[in-house]
Design a protein around this motif. Sequence first.
Motif, PDB file in Angstrom:
ATOM      1  N   ASP A   3       0.804  -1.206   0.000  1.00  0.00           N
ATOM      2  CA  ASP A   3       0.000   0.000   0.000  1.00  0.00           C
ATOM      3  C   ASP A   3       0.844   1.266   0.000  1.00  0.00           C
ATOM      4  O   ASP A   3       0.323   2.365  -0.124  1.00  0.00           O
ATOM      5  N   GLN A   4       2.173   1.118   0.133  1.00  0.00           N
ATOM      6  CA  GLN A   4       3.062   2.272   0.101  1.00  0.00           C
ATOM      7  C   GLN A   4       3.653   2.495  -1.280  1.00  0.00           C
ATOM      8  O   GLN A   4       4.453   3.409  -1.476  1.00  0.00           O
ATOM      9  N   ARG A   5       3.316   1.661  -2.240  1.00  0.00           N
ATOM     10  CA  ARG A   5       3.800   1.866  -3.597  1.00  0.00           C
ATOM     11  C   ARG A   5       3.110   3.063  -4.239  1.00  0.00           C
ATOM     12  O   ARG A   5       1.992   3.427  -3.879  1.00  0.00           O
ATOM     13  N   ALA A   6       3.805   3.656  -5.195  1.00  0.00           N
ATOM     14  CA  ALA A   6       3.215   4.751  -5.945  1.00  0.00           C
ATOM     15  C   ALA A   6       2.003   4.260  -6.732  1.00  0.00           C
ATOM     16  O   ALA A   6       2.035   3.182  -7.332  1.00  0.00           O
ATOM     17  N   LYS A   7       0.937   5.031  -6.699  1.00  0.00           N
ATOM     18  CA  LYS A   7      -0.262   4.736  -7.470  1.00  0.00           C
ATOM     19  C   LYS A   7      -0.332   5.738  -8.619  1.00  0.00           C
ATOM     20  O   LYS A   7      -0.294   6.951  -8.393  1.00  0.00           O
ATOM     21  N   LEU A   8      -0.438   5.222  -9.848  1.00  0.00           N
ATOM     22  CA  LEU A   8      -0.254   6.057 -11.032  1.00  0.00           C
ATOM     23  C   LEU A   8      -1.444   6.033 -11.971  1.00  0.00           C
ATOM     24  O   LEU A   8      -2.185   5.054 -12.057  1.00  0.00           O
ATOM     25  N   THR A   9      -1.576   7.134 -12.691  1.00  0.00           N
ATOM     26  CA  THR A   9      -2.399   7.208 -13.892  1.00  0.00           C
ATOM     27  C   THR A   9      -1.487   7.729 -14.989  1.00  0.00           C
ATOM     28  O   THR A   9      -0.625   8.575 -14.739  1.00  0.00           O
ATOM     29  N   TRP A  10      -1.668   7.219 -16.207  1.00  0.00           N
ATOM     30  CA  TRP A  10      -0.813   7.639 -17.317  1.00  0.00           C
ATOM     31  C   TRP A  10      -1.591   8.551 -18.252  1.00  0.00           C
ATOM     32  O   TRP A  10      -2.722   8.263 -18.634  1.00  0.00           O
ATOM     33  N   THR A  11      -0.993   9.690 -18.621  1.00  0.00           N
ATOM     34  CA  THR A  11      -1.635  10.595 -19.569  1.00  0.00           C
ATOM     35  C   THR A  11      -1.575  10.000 -20.974  1.00  0.00           C
ATOM     36  O   THR A  11      -0.903   8.998 -21.225  1.00  0.00           O
ATOM     37  N   ASP A  12      -2.261  10.663 -21.893  1.00  0.00           N
ATOM     38  CA  ASP A  12      -2.231  10.223 -23.286  1.00  0.00           C
ATOM     39  C   ASP A  12      -0.821  10.285 -23.860  1.00  0.00           C
ATOM     40  O   ASP A  12      -0.502   9.575 -24.821  1.00  0.00           O
ATOM     41  N   ASP A  13       0.020  11.153 -23.284  1.00  0.00           N
ATOM     42  CA  ASP A  13       1.411  11.273 -23.721  1.00  0.00           C
ATOM     43  C   ASP A  13       2.339  10.338 -22.948  1.00  0.00           C
ATOM     44  O   ASP A  13       3.560  10.471 -23.022  1.00  0.00           O
ATOM     45  N   PRO A  91       7.675   4.507  -3.279  1.00  0.00           N
ATOM     46  CA  PRO A  91       8.509   4.077  -4.406  1.00  0.00           C
ATOM     47  C   PRO A  91       7.688   3.525  -5.561  1.00  0.00           C
ATOM     48  O   PRO A  91       6.652   2.888  -5.373  1.00  0.00           O
ATOM     49  N   MET A  92       8.188   3.783  -6.742  1.00  0.00           N
ATOM     50  CA  MET A  92       7.542   3.327  -7.972  1.00  0.00           C
ATOM     51  C   MET A  92       8.022   1.925  -8.319  1.00  0.00           C
ATOM     52  O   MET A  92       9.194   1.598  -8.156  1.00  0.00           O
ATOM     53  N   ALA A  93       7.129   1.092  -8.808  1.00  0.00           N
ATOM     54  CA  ALA A  93       7.501  -0.247  -9.242  1.00  0.00           C
ATOM     55  C   ALA A  93       8.467  -0.163 -10.419  1.00  0.00           C
ATOM     56  O   ALA A  93       8.386   0.753 -11.246  1.00  0.00           O
ATOM     57  N   SER A  94       9.371  -1.135 -10.513  1.00  0.00           N
ATOM     58  CA  SER A  94      10.389  -1.113 -11.564  1.00  0.00           C
ATOM     59  C   SER A  94       9.784  -1.079 -12.954  1.00  0.00           C
ATOM     60  O   SER A  94      10.289  -0.402 -13.847  1.00  0.00           O
ATOM     61  N   ASP A  95       8.696  -1.815 -13.164  1.00  0.00           N
ATOM     62  CA  ASP A  95       8.062  -1.826 -14.488  1.00  0.00           C
ATOM     63  C   ASP A  95       7.533  -0.444 -14.857  1.00  0.00           C
ATOM     64  O   ASP A  95       7.622  -0.022 -16.025  1.00  0.00           O
TER      65      ASP A  95
END
Length: 221
Positions: A3-13, A91-95
């Motif tokens: 639950d401490q990993r970065a949670k992301l949304t990706w833009t169109d770019d 922290p962000m996941a490596s992928d």
Amino acid sequence: MADQRAKLTWTDDHIPVSDRFDDPYYSLQNGLDETRHVFLEGNDLPDRFAPGFCIAELGFGTGLNLLTVWSEWETSGQATPLHFTSFEAYPMASDDMARALAAFPELSPWADRFLSVWAGQKCLLDTLHLEVITGDARQTLPTWDGAADAWFLDGFSPAKNPELWGSDLMQHVADHTVKGGTAATYTAAGFVRRGLSDAGFNVTRSPGFGRKRHMTRAVKP
């Protein structure tokens, strides 16, 4: 830890945006140019490079700042390790890092070497000694036993992530900076500049990157 990993949304770019802070990880215009302008030029790098040079950072994110300065370190002819310590709460996941860094193909020689050995905490290579200290920097920075020649202050926007810009934390930054050391950040928010000044830095406002009119540079006398 999940639950401490970065949670992301990706833009169109294909730019990662933090769901927690509703803020992109790097400039929507050109993240690499922003890093060079703010953190390298803002700390007078690579001119100040020397064996044993130590950089510290608030906010590791995608690793873009690290790879940018590491590439400059090697390109400038340095053969000893660059010491780089970063404080990161989520922290962000490596992928996800690999996906974000793919937007900067000129860094791929360094990104590939880094990602091939990165396990989320330390990276020890011939020309790079990296440690990412996870957790709230307000707790982890005061107990760090290092001192930086240069700081990259790269938390999310002060308006959205004020905890990483408070006066107490700026004092800890100053306490972990060598005499003559520097700090740079993309923000010119008044309370950030005052916090750095109150902590003992000589603070100046200089032209920012892209749409940002100003950024902040600081030197510890």
